[in-house]
Design a protein around this motif. Structure first.
Motif, PDB file in Angstrom:
ATOM      1  N   ARG A   2       0.837  -1.190   0.000  1.00  0.00           N
ATOM      2  CA  ARG A   2       0.000   0.000   0.000  1.00  0.00           C
ATOM      3  C   ARG A   2       0.876   1.245   0.000  1.00  0.00           C
ATOM      4  O   ARG A   2       1.911   1.308   0.685  1.00  0.00           O
ATOM      5  N   TRP A  28      -1.968   1.322  -4.448  1.00  0.00           N
ATOM      6  CA  TRP A  28      -1.162   0.114  -4.252  1.00  0.00           C
ATOM      7  C   TRP A  28      -0.087   0.002  -5.328  1.00  0.00           C
ATOM      8  O   TRP A  28      -0.346   0.255  -6.505  1.00  0.00           O
ATOM      9  N   TYR A 178      -7.914  -7.135  -1.690  1.00  0.00           N
ATOM     10  CA  TYR A 178      -6.623  -6.639  -2.131  1.00  0.00           C
ATOM     11  C   TYR A 178      -5.501  -7.677  -2.013  1.00  0.00           C
ATOM     12  O   TYR A 178      -4.718  -7.841  -2.958  1.00  0.00           O
TER      13      TYR A 178
END
Length: 212
Positions: A2, A28, A178
């Protein structure tokens, strides 16, 4: 990994002039080392019929669950989506050069629609009663002489319901969507690189073409 919001906002992306009323939700770094012209290859990983970066079992389950909830609560009816009575596509905002340029392929697994494609940006959007969301895939220098992908998620929640929805799904995004997405992208990118190396050693030409 991130990244801070400034990793997206500090770059001269065209999306800034188009979606200034959207909030940057996440940024990201993608595990996709490559050369300066590899964005099209990365877009292909999101949009191919098979081995798509969005097709991991965990990601599929979470998106399927979201679609079921949306149907039950009436969030995803056609009039609530992109192009409906209340949610206009970002394509309506594009300047002439982007509108007349490549649009790019649509993702096959999730209900995103491509907005535009340039040499270093690909933008796709989705929307419903709760939120208008944008997936921005950029291609950036990696600081060591190469390049890599960078993904930003931009959102425009629809009132209190949208803000509540974004807060409610936040744990699922960070714990499920994610991590699975980044693992899938990295795995497929390495596999593509391995195939290309094997083809080069065997004198068998390059990789297959990415659908445009």
């Amino acid at each position: 990994m991130r990244l801070p919001t400034t990793a997206h906002t500090s770059r001269p992306w065209r999306i800034h002039e188009i979606a200034a009323d959207f909030r940057v939700e996440d940024v990201w770094a993608l595990p996709t080392p490559g050369g300066p012209d590899d964005l099209a290859r990365l877009v292909g990983r999101f949009t191919n019929d098979d081995e798509t970066a969005l097709s991991s079992p965990g990601t599929r389950i979470l998106f399927a669950l979201r679609r079921r909830i949306g149907r039950l609560l009436g969030w995803d009816t056609p009039d609530q989506g992109i192009g409906g009575a209340h949610l206009h596509s970002l394509r309506d905002r594009l300047p002439a050069d982007l509108r007349d340029g490549p649009r790019g392929p649509d993702p096959r697994v999730v209900s995103f629609t491509s907005v535009y494609l340039t040499h270093d940006e690909w933008v796709a959007e989705t929307g419903n009663r709760t939120v208008h969301a944008v997936m921005h895939i950029g291609w950036v220098p990696d600081g060591s002489g190469g390049h890599r992908g960078q993904m930003a998620v931009l959102v425009k929640p629809n009132g209190f319901l949208g803000a509540l929805y974004m807060a409610g799904i936040k744990p699922f995004r960070y714990l499920g969507v994610y991590p699975a997405l980044l693992r899938g992208i990295g795995r497929e990118w390495r596999r593509d690189a391995g195939r290309g190396s094997a083809a080069a050693r065997g004198g068998g030409g390059g990789q297959g073409q990415t659908r445009q």
